[in-house]
Write a protein that holds these residues in place. Sequence first.
Motif, PDB file in Angstrom:
ATOM      1  N   VAL A 118       0.889  -1.164   0.029  1.00 33.43           N
ATOM      2  CA  VAL A 118       0.027  -0.039   0.103  1.00 33.43           C
ATOM      3  C   VAL A 118       0.773   1.118   0.217  1.00 33.43           C
ATOM      4  O   VAL A 118       1.531   1.294   0.865  1.00 33.43           O
ATOM      5  CB  VAL A 118      -1.039   0.089   1.337  1.00 33.43           C
ATOM      6  CG1 VAL A 118      -1.875   1.224   1.264  1.00 33.43           C
ATOM      7  CG2 VAL A 118      -1.773  -1.216   1.396  1.00 33.43           C
ATOM      8  N   VAL A 119       0.851   2.160  -0.915  1.00 31.02           N
ATOM      9  CA  VAL A 119       1.814   3.298  -1.341  1.00 31.02           C
ATOM     10  C   VAL A 119       1.355   4.267  -0.314  1.00 31.02           C
ATOM     11  O   VAL A 119       0.165   4.481  -0.171  1.00 31.02           O
ATOM     12  CB  VAL A 119       1.618   3.497  -2.730  1.00 31.02           C
ATOM     13  CG1 VAL A 119       2.646   4.748  -2.731  1.00 31.02           C
ATOM     14  CG2 VAL A 119       2.225   2.344  -3.704  1.00 31.02           C
ATOM     15  N   SER A 120       2.512   4.935   0.302  1.00 32.19           N
ATOM     16  CA  SER A 120       2.416   6.190   1.025  1.00 32.19           C
ATOM     17  C   SER A 120       3.434   7.096   0.500  1.00 32.19           C
ATOM     18  O   SER A 120       4.118   6.730  -0.336  1.00 32.19           O
ATOM     19  CB  SER A 120       2.426   5.788   2.533  1.00 32.19           C
ATOM     20  OG  SER A 120       3.864   5.429   2.656  1.00 32.19           O
ATOM     21  N   HIS A 149      -5.760   7.428  -4.883  1.00 33.45           N
ATOM     22  CA  HIS A 149      -6.080   8.555  -5.976  1.00 33.45           C
ATOM     23  C   HIS A 149      -7.466   9.244  -5.425  1.00 33.45           C
ATOM     24  O   HIS A 149      -8.427   8.814  -5.643  1.00 33.45           O
ATOM     25  CB  HIS A 149      -6.278   7.912  -7.337  1.00 33.45           C
ATOM     26  CG  HIS A 149      -4.828   7.434  -7.928  1.00 33.45           C
ATOM     27  ND1 HIS A 149      -4.915   6.943  -9.072  1.00 33.45           N
ATOM     28  CD2 HIS A 149      -3.886   7.334  -7.565  1.00 33.45           C
ATOM     29  CE1 HIS A 149      -3.764   6.656  -9.417  1.00 33.45           C
ATOM     30  NE2 HIS A 149      -2.790   6.937  -8.401  1.00 33.45           N
ATOM     31  N   ASP A 150      -7.140  10.507  -4.986  1.00 31.49           N
ATOM     32  CA  ASP A 150      -8.502  11.282  -4.800  1.00 31.49           C
ATOM     33  C   ASP A 150      -9.250  10.643  -3.678  1.00 31.49           C
ATOM     34  O   ASP A 150     -10.505  10.599  -3.887  1.00 31.49           O
ATOM     35  CB  ASP A 150      -8.891  11.937  -6.098  1.00 31.49           C
ATOM     36  CG  ASP A 150      -8.477  12.496  -6.794  1.00 31.49           C
ATOM     37  OD1 ASP A 150      -7.411  13.542  -6.296  1.00 31.49           O
ATOM     38  OD2 ASP A 150      -8.539  12.439  -7.904  1.00 31.49           O
ATOM     39  N   ASP A 151      -8.666   9.903  -2.762  1.00 30.89           N
ATOM     40  CA  ASP A 151      -9.392   9.337  -1.790  1.00 30.89           C
ATOM     41  C   ASP A 151     -10.262   8.136  -2.259  1.00 30.89           C
ATOM     42  O   ASP A 151     -11.311   7.653  -1.467  1.00 30.89           O
ATOM     43  CB  ASP A 151     -10.410  10.161  -0.887  1.00 30.89           C
ATOM     44  CG  ASP A 151      -9.795  11.275  -0.043  1.00 30.89           C
ATOM     45  OD1 ASP A 151      -8.514  10.936   0.195  1.00 30.89           O
ATOM     46  OD2 ASP A 151     -10.171  12.050   0.239  1.00 30.89           O
ATOM     47  N   ARG A 152      -9.765   7.546  -3.348  1.00 31.82           N
ATOM     48  CA  ARG A 152     -10.473   6.226  -3.870  1.00 31.82           C
ATOM     49  C   ARG A 152      -9.012   5.307  -3.882  1.00 31.82           C
ATOM     50  O   ARG A 152      -8.041   5.692  -4.606  1.00 31.82           O
ATOM     51  CB  ARG A 152     -11.156   6.495  -5.114  1.00 31.82           C
ATOM     52  CG  ARG A 152     -12.295   7.291  -4.947  1.00 31.82           C
ATOM     53  CD  ARG A 152     -13.216   7.165  -5.941  1.00 31.82           C
ATOM     54  NE  ARG A 152     -14.363   8.035  -5.905  1.00 31.82           N
ATOM     55  CZ  ARG A 152     -15.594   7.497  -5.490  1.00 31.82           C
ATOM     56  NH1 ARG A 152     -15.609   6.007  -5.394  1.00 31.82           N
ATOM     57  NH2 ARG A 152     -16.712   8.152  -5.562  1.00 31.82           N
ATOM     58  N   ALA A 153      -9.437   4.025  -3.668  1.00 33.40           N
ATOM     59  CA  ALA A 153      -8.259   2.957  -3.971  1.00 33.40           C
ATOM     60  C   ALA A 153      -7.999   2.607  -5.282  1.00 33.40           C
ATOM     61  O   ALA A 153      -9.247   2.351  -5.906  1.00 33.40           O
ATOM     62  CB  ALA A 153      -8.519   1.664  -2.996  1.00 33.40           C
ATOM     63  N   VAL A 154      -6.813   2.676  -5.872  1.00 36.07           N
ATOM     64  CA  VAL A 154      -6.632   2.182  -7.212  1.00 36.07           C
ATOM     65  C   VAL A 154      -5.488   0.844  -7.069  1.00 36.07           C
ATOM     66  O   VAL A 154      -4.640   1.170  -6.464  1.00 36.07           O
ATOM     67  CB  VAL A 154      -6.033   3.056  -8.074  1.00 36.07           C
ATOM     68  CG1 VAL A 154      -5.788   2.597  -9.611  1.00 36.07           C
ATOM     69  CG2 VAL A 154      -7.189   4.319  -8.285  1.00 36.07           C
ATOM     70  N   LEU A 189     -13.884  -2.193  -4.267  1.00 36.65           N
ATOM     71  CA  LEU A 189     -12.716  -1.366  -3.872  1.00 36.65           C
ATOM     72  C   LEU A 189     -13.070  -0.004  -3.045  1.00 36.65           C
ATOM     73  O   LEU A 189     -12.366   0.727  -2.287  1.00 36.65           O
ATOM     74  CB  LEU A 189     -11.657  -1.189  -5.001  1.00 36.65           C
ATOM     75  CG  LEU A 189     -10.957  -2.136  -5.519  1.00 36.65           C
ATOM     76  CD1 LEU A 189     -10.010  -1.763  -6.714  1.00 36.65           C
ATOM     77  CD2 LEU A 189     -10.127  -3.090  -4.535  1.00 36.65           C
ATOM     78  N   THR A 190     -14.307   0.149  -3.463  1.00 35.14           N
ATOM     79  CA  THR A 190     -14.813   1.810  -2.825  1.00 35.14           C
ATOM     80  C   THR A 190     -15.192   1.268  -1.444  1.00 35.14           C
ATOM     81  O   THR A 190     -15.226   2.350  -0.597  1.00 35.14           O
ATOM     82  CB  THR A 190     -16.116   1.901  -3.381  1.00 35.14           C
ATOM     83  OG1 THR A 190     -17.024   1.004  -3.184  1.00 35.14           O
ATOM     84  CG2 THR A 190     -16.235   2.124  -4.928  1.00 35.14           C
TER      85      THR A 190
END
Length: 204
Positions: A118-120, A149-154, A189-190
Amino acid sequence: MNVESEAPEPRWAVPPEGGWTADDLDTLPNLPPHTELIDASLVFQCPQTLFHSQAISFFSGWLRSLVRPDLEVLARFTIDIDRYNRPEPDVIVVDGEVIQDLNQTRLPAESMQLAIEVVSDESLTRDRETKPVKYARAKIPHYWRVENHDDRAVVHVFELEPSTGAYTSTGIFHDRMKVSVPFPVDLDLTAITAHHRAADPAPE
Protein backbone atom coordinates in the motif's frame (compact mmCIF):
# COMPACT_ATOMS: atom_id res chain seq x y z
CA MET A 1 26.66 21.28 39.14
CA ASN A 2 25.52 17.97 37.78
CA VAL A 3 25.33 17.76 34.03
CA GLU A 4 23.08 15.07 32.67
CA SER A 5 24.92 12.87 30.21
CA GLU A 6 23.45 12.48 26.77
CA ALA A 7 21.81 9.15 26.02
CA PRO A 8 24.09 6.95 23.93
CA GLU A 9 23.19 6.40 20.31
CA PRO A 10 21.37 3.13 19.68
CA ARG A 11 23.53 0.39 18.23
CA TRP A 12 21.68 0.51 14.91
CA ALA A 13 22.45 4.22 14.40
CA VAL A 14 25.84 3.41 12.88
CA PRO A 15 25.90 0.56 10.34
CA PRO A 16 28.84 -1.84 10.26
CA GLU A 17 31.17 -2.01 7.29
CA GLY A 18 29.23 -3.67 4.47
CA GLY A 19 25.89 -2.80 6.03
CA TRP A 20 23.36 -4.75 8.06
CA THR A 21 22.18 -8.28 7.30
CA ALA A 22 18.81 -10.02 7.48
CA ASP A 23 19.82 -11.74 10.71
CA ASP A 24 20.57 -8.39 12.35
CA LEU A 25 16.88 -7.44 12.37
CA ASP A 26 16.32 -10.16 14.99
CA THR A 27 19.23 -9.16 17.23
CA LEU A 28 19.54 -5.35 17.16
CA PRO A 29 18.02 -3.95 20.37
CA ASN A 30 15.26 -1.33 20.35
CA LEU A 31 14.68 -1.19 16.62
CA PRO A 32 11.59 0.85 15.69
CA PRO A 33 8.56 -1.30 14.82
CA HIS A 34 8.29 -2.57 11.24
CA THR A 35 11.92 -1.83 10.32
CA GLU A 36 12.85 -3.26 6.93
CA LEU A 37 16.22 -4.13 5.42
CA ILE A 38 16.73 -2.91 1.85
CA ASP A 39 20.16 -3.29 0.24
CA ALA A 40 21.88 -3.67 3.64
CA SER A 41 20.30 -0.44 4.96
CA LEU A 42 17.65 -0.12 7.65
CA VAL A 43 14.41 1.50 6.46
CA PHE A 44 12.15 2.94 9.15
CA GLN A 45 8.40 3.37 8.75
CA CYS A 46 6.75 6.77 8.95
CA PRO A 47 3.45 7.13 10.85
CA GLN A 48 0.74 5.20 9.06
CA THR A 49 -2.02 7.09 7.25
CA LEU A 50 -5.65 6.13 7.73
CA PHE A 51 -5.83 5.01 4.08
CA HIS A 52 -2.80 2.77 4.58
CA SER A 53 -4.30 1.18 7.69
CA GLN A 54 -7.74 0.67 6.13
CA ALA A 55 -6.34 -0.81 2.92
CA ILE A 56 -4.22 -3.33 4.84
CA SER A 57 -7.21 -4.35 6.96
CA PHE A 58 -9.43 -4.61 3.87
CA PHE A 59 -7.12 -6.86 1.86
CA SER A 60 -5.91 -9.03 4.71
CA GLY A 61 -9.48 -9.56 5.94
CA TRP A 62 -11.02 -10.37 2.59
CA LEU A 63 -8.16 -12.54 1.38
CA ARG A 64 -8.36 -14.71 4.49
CA SER A 65 -11.90 -15.60 3.45
CA LEU A 66 -11.00 -16.18 -0.20
CA VAL A 67 -7.71 -18.07 -0.36
CA ARG A 68 -7.38 -21.84 -0.57
CA PRO A 69 -7.05 -23.76 2.72
CA ASP A 70 -3.37 -24.48 2.03
CA LEU A 71 -2.51 -20.76 1.99
CA GLU A 72 -2.09 -18.25 4.81
CA VAL A 73 -2.56 -14.47 4.81
CA LEU A 74 -0.33 -12.27 6.97
CA ALA A 75 -0.11 -8.50 7.38
CA ARG A 76 3.17 -6.57 7.80
CA PHE A 77 5.46 -9.56 8.17
CA THR A 78 9.06 -9.68 6.96
CA ILE A 79 10.33 -12.02 4.27
CA ASP A 80 13.84 -13.20 3.45
CA ILE A 81 14.93 -12.37 -0.09
CA ASP A 82 18.68 -12.60 0.48
CA ARG A 83 21.33 -11.73 3.08
CA TYR A 84 20.92 -7.98 2.56
CA ASN A 85 17.20 -7.69 1.81
CA ARG A 86 14.43 -8.44 4.29
CA PRO A 87 11.45 -6.27 3.35
CA GLU A 88 8.06 -6.22 5.06
CA PRO A 89 5.21 -6.24 2.53
CA ASP A 90 1.93 -4.84 3.81
CA VAL A 91 0.06 -8.09 3.06
CA ILE A 92 1.39 -11.47 1.93
CA VAL A 93 -0.16 -14.76 0.89
CA VAL A 94 2.16 -17.69 1.59
CA ASP A 95 2.19 -21.46 1.46
CA GLY A 96 0.82 -22.58 4.81
CA GLU A 97 3.41 -25.31 5.24
CA VAL A 98 6.17 -22.77 5.99
CA ILE A 99 4.34 -21.51 9.09
CA GLN A 100 5.51 -23.92 11.76
CA ASP A 101 6.35 -21.85 14.82
CA LEU A 102 4.50 -18.97 16.45
CA ASN A 103 7.90 -17.46 17.31
CA GLN A 104 8.86 -17.08 13.64
CA THR A 105 9.89 -13.56 12.68
CA ARG A 106 10.24 -14.03 8.89
CA LEU A 107 9.34 -16.31 6.03
CA PRO A 108 11.24 -17.37 2.90
CA ALA A 109 10.33 -15.33 -0.17
CA GLU A 110 10.05 -18.48 -2.27
CA SER A 111 7.03 -19.52 -0.18
CA MET A 112 5.04 -16.46 -1.26
CA GLN A 113 2.25 -16.46 -3.82
CA LEU A 114 1.37 -12.76 -3.55
CA ALA A 115 2.86 -9.56 -2.14
CA ILE A 116 0.75 -6.42 -1.64
CA GLU A 117 2.17 -2.96 -0.97
CA VAL A 118 0.00 0.00 0.00
CA VAL A 119 1.74 3.13 -1.22
CA SER A 120 2.37 6.13 1.00
CA ASP A 121 4.24 9.32 0.16
CA GLU A 122 7.47 8.18 1.77
CA SER A 123 7.37 4.70 0.22
CA LEU A 124 6.41 5.74 -3.32
CA THR A 125 9.77 5.02 -4.97
CA ARG A 126 10.31 1.79 -3.03
CA ASP A 127 6.84 0.42 -3.83
CA ARG A 128 6.90 1.42 -7.50
CA GLU A 129 10.52 0.70 -8.36
CA THR A 130 12.76 -0.91 -5.73
CA LYS A 131 10.57 -3.58 -4.20
CA PRO A 132 9.00 -4.94 -7.42
CA VAL A 133 12.48 -5.64 -8.80
CA LYS A 134 13.43 -7.52 -5.65
CA TYR A 135 10.13 -9.43 -5.49
CA ALA A 136 10.51 -10.44 -9.13
CA ARG A 137 14.08 -11.59 -8.52
CA ALA A 138 12.77 -13.73 -5.66
CA LYS A 139 10.24 -15.21 -8.13
CA ILE A 140 7.16 -14.09 -6.21
CA PRO A 141 4.54 -14.77 -8.90
CA HIS A 142 2.08 -11.95 -8.11
CA TYR A 143 2.45 -8.34 -6.92
CA TRP A 144 -0.33 -5.84 -6.22
CA ARG A 145 0.31 -2.14 -5.61
CA VAL A 146 -2.47 -0.17 -3.91
CA GLU A 147 -2.56 3.62 -4.31
CA ASN A 148 -4.77 6.42 -3.05
CA HIS A 149 -6.12 8.54 -5.93
CA ASP A 150 -8.36 11.33 -4.65
CA ASP A 151 -9.46 9.25 -1.66
CA ARG A 152 -10.25 6.22 -3.80
CA ALA A 153 -8.24 3.02 -3.91
CA VAL A 154 -6.64 2.02 -7.20
CA VAL A 155 -4.96 -1.38 -7.50
CA HIS A 156 -2.20 -2.07 -10.02
CA VAL A 157 -1.85 -5.81 -10.64
CA PHE A 158 1.34 -7.46 -11.86
CA GLU A 159 2.23 -11.04 -12.77
CA LEU A 160 5.71 -12.50 -13.13
CA GLU A 161 6.65 -13.23 -16.74
CA PRO A 162 8.78 -16.41 -16.63
CA SER A 163 10.65 -15.70 -19.86
CA THR A 164 11.94 -12.31 -18.67
CA GLY A 165 11.91 -12.72 -14.90
CA ALA A 166 10.14 -9.36 -14.60
CA TYR A 167 6.63 -8.28 -13.72
CA THR A 168 4.14 -7.41 -16.42
CA SER A 169 1.01 -5.36 -15.77
CA THR A 170 -2.20 -7.37 -16.05
CA GLY A 171 -4.69 -4.71 -14.98
CA ILE A 172 -5.51 -1.48 -13.17
CA PHE A 173 -8.65 -1.61 -11.03
CA HIS A 174 -10.60 1.34 -9.67
CA ASP A 175 -14.02 0.67 -8.10
CA ARG A 176 -14.12 -3.09 -8.53
CA MET A 177 -11.27 -5.61 -8.66
CA LYS A 178 -11.92 -8.94 -10.33
CA VAL A 179 -9.07 -11.38 -11.05
CA SER A 180 -8.76 -15.15 -11.37
CA VAL A 181 -5.12 -15.57 -10.25
CA PRO A 182 -3.50 -16.44 -7.94
CA PHE A 183 -7.04 -17.24 -6.76
CA PRO A 184 -10.48 -15.89 -7.71
CA VAL A 185 -11.08 -12.42 -6.26
CA ASP A 186 -14.02 -10.06 -6.73
CA LEU A 187 -13.73 -7.04 -4.43
CA ASP A 188 -15.55 -3.73 -4.02
CA LEU A 189 -12.60 -1.33 -3.69
CA THR A 190 -14.88 1.58 -2.78
CA ALA A 191 -15.38 -0.06 0.61
CA ILE A 192 -11.81 0.85 1.62
CA THR A 193 -12.62 4.57 1.88
CA ALA A 194 -16.42 4.44 2.02
CA HIS A 195 -16.66 5.59 5.65
CA HIS A 196 -14.37 8.55 4.98
CA ARG A 197 -16.33 9.70 1.94
CA ALA A 198 -19.63 9.24 3.75
CA ALA A 199 -18.43 11.63 6.42
CA ASP A 200 -17.54 14.35 3.94
CA PRO A 201 -20.03 17.23 3.79
CA ALA A 202 -22.23 17.29 0.71
CA PRO A 203 -21.21 19.93 -1.86
CA GLU A 204 -23.33 23.06 -1.84
